[in-house]
Design an enzyme around this catalytic site. Structure first.
Site, PDB file in Angstrom:
ATOM      1  CB  SER A 176      41.897  40.270  43.930  1.00  0.00           C
ATOM      2  OG  SER A 176      43.176  40.149  43.514  1.00  0.00           O
ATOM      3  CG  HIS A 180      38.749  35.852  42.450  1.00  0.00           C
ATOM      4  ND1 HIS A 180      38.168  35.786  41.257  1.00  0.00           N
ATOM      5  CD2 HIS A 180      40.278  36.579  42.341  1.00  0.00           C
ATOM      6  CE1 HIS A 180      39.483  36.013  40.313  1.00  0.00           C
ATOM      7  NE2 HIS A 180      40.445  36.891  40.837  1.00  0.00           N
ATOM      8  CG  ASP A 231      44.578  37.324  40.770  1.00  0.00           C
ATOM      9  OD1 ASP A 231      43.652  37.201  40.418  1.00  0.00           O
ATOM     10  OD2 ASP A 231      43.436  37.870  41.804  1.00  0.00           O
ATOM     11  CG  MET A 290      48.937  35.383  38.262  1.00  0.00           C
ATOM     12  SD  MET A 290      49.535  36.561  38.034  1.00  0.00           S
ATOM     13  CE  MET A 290      48.117  37.805  38.659  1.00  0.00           C
ATOM     14  CG  HIS A 313      41.520  34.059  37.419  1.00  0.00           C
ATOM     15  ND1 HIS A 313      41.433  35.822  38.239  1.00  0.00           N
ATOM     16  CD2 HIS A 313      40.996  33.612  36.511  1.00  0.00           C
ATOM     17  CE1 HIS A 313      41.738  35.711  36.242  1.00  0.00           C
ATOM     18  NE2 HIS A 313      41.605  34.765  35.518  1.00  0.00           N
ATOM     19  CG  MET A 316      44.990  34.618  35.623  1.00  0.00           C
ATOM     20  SD  MET A 316      45.073  35.780  35.988  1.00  0.00           S
ATOM     21  CE  MET A 316      45.076  35.677  37.382  1.00  0.00           C
ATOM     22  CG  MET A 318      39.756  37.878  32.808  1.00  0.00           C
ATOM     23  SD  MET A 318      40.177  38.255  33.725  1.00  0.00           S
ATOM     24  CE  MET A 318      41.510  39.445  33.762  1.00  0.00           C
ATOM     25  CG  ASP A 366      39.389  40.074  37.859  1.00  0.00           C
ATOM     26  OD1 ASP A 366      39.607  40.623  38.257  1.00  0.00           O
ATOM     27  OD2 ASP A 366      39.865  38.478  37.995  1.00  0.00           O
TER      28      ASP A 366
HETATM   29  C1  DX5 Z   1      44.363  40.302  37.128  1.00  0.00           C
HETATM   30  C2  DX5 Z   1      43.579  40.267  38.188  1.00  0.00           C
HETATM   31  C3  DX5 Z   1      42.879  40.460  39.191  1.00  0.00           C
HETATM   32  C4  DX5 Z   1      43.711  41.545  40.145  1.00  0.00           C
HETATM   33  C5  DX5 Z   1      42.161  42.808  40.080  1.00  0.00           C
HETATM   34  O1  DX5 Z   1      44.697  39.385  36.430  1.00  0.00           O
HETATM   35  O2  DX5 Z   1      43.284  38.890  37.352  1.00  0.00           O
HETATM   36  O3  DX5 Z   1      41.973  39.448  39.746  1.00  0.00           O
HETATM   37  O4  DX5 Z   1      43.809  41.802  40.843  1.00  0.00           O
HETATM   38  O5  DX5 Z   1      42.813  44.411  40.036  1.00  0.00           O
HETATM   39  P1  DX5 Z   1      42.014  45.181  40.408  1.00  0.00           P
HETATM   40  O6  DX5 Z   1      40.678  44.928  40.775  1.00  0.00           O
HETATM   41  O7  DX5 Z   1      43.161  45.919  40.598  1.00  0.00           O
HETATM   42  O8  DX5 Z   1      41.785  45.795  38.547  1.00  0.00           O
HETATM   43 ZN    ZN Z   2      41.507  37.732  38.797  1.00  0.00          ZN
END
Ligand code: DX5
Ligand code: ZN
Length: 215
Positions: free
Chosen positions: A9, A34, A36, A38, A68, A70, A139, A177
């Site tokens: 990520s 991946h 992220d 948001m 992903h 969110m 998650m 994740d």
């Molecule tokens: C958190 C994200 C993850 C995040 C994971 O909400 O969805 O993808 O980047 O990071 P680490 O590996 O640091 O938990």
């Molecule tokens: Zn993620």
């Protein structure tokens, strides 16, 4: 394609460094990245913008990319991502069941569709819809921020989902994740995960050795 994947990520990488880091990861043999996304509503944060994602995808060699989402309204985002993403993953908690299935119907011809579940969502709640998805994203931290600690009870949930997938002979992949590092990666793979998202642990020590420790 049931293999073992590490999906880095880029969330914890500085914005101006993301293309360079993605390039480096792909040169190290990474096949799946991946991303992220948001909206500052579903979670209290902002991550990669659509334009930045498109720029990374266009500037790097071809790879499997999962977004992903969110976000509260993934339909808005899907209109852009459907042109570039391999997999669009929506959150179970963001939509009603009808809307989730509507999303699958609408986009399944264009990309893989993933279903993400927060730590508080149980296997029983999603059991009857698992077969609609290419990926179930478990998650193992509360979504929103990198660098959190892996929640141990995620392991039992992964096992339940994995057994269900095997019993029903589904091709659905399990992605996990949050909080993945060298100390827990093996256990998570052994519980039935196919793909581990890894942010801060890998990014903070970006080299072949770190990657090997995860596989
Ligand atoms: C958190 C994200 C993850 C995040 C994971 O909400 O969805 O993808 O980047 O990071 P680490 O590996 O640091 O938990
Ligand atoms: Zn993620």
């Amino acid at each position: 394609m049931k293999d073992k994947y590490i999906c880095p990520s880029l969330l914890s990488v500085a914005k101006e460094k993301r293309i360079e880091v993605a390039d480096q990861l792909l040169k190290m043999g990474i096949k799946w990245i991946h991303y992220d996304i948001m909206d500052n509503k579903f979670v209290n944060n902002k991550a990669i913008e659509i334009e930045e994602y498109v720029e990374i995808i266009k500037s790097t060699s071809s790879h499997l990319s999962d977004v992903h989402l969110m976000v509260k309204d993934p339909f808005i985002y899907a209109e852009e991502f459907k042109k570039y993403a391999t997999c669009m993953t929506i959150h179970f908690e963001a939509l009603t069941r009808d809307k989730i299935l509507e999303f699958v119907q609408k986009y399944q011809e264009l990309t893989w569709i993933g279903l993400a579940i927060k730590p508080g969502t149980s296997f029983e709640e999603i059991k009857d819809i698992i077969h609609h998805f290419e990926v179930i994203l478990v998650m193992s931290v509360e979504p929103g921020f990198g660098g959190q600690k892996f929640i141990d009870y995620s392991i039992d949930k992964i096992k339940l989902i994995s057994n269900f997938i095997k019993q029903n002979k589904l091709s659905t992949l399990i992605q996990v994740d949050g909080g993945i590092n060298d100390l827990n990666a093996k256990k998570v793979f052994n519980s039935g995960a196919n793909a581990l998202v890894c942010g801060s642990y890998l990014i903070n020590n970006l080299n072949e050795k770190t990657l090997k420790k995860l596989l």
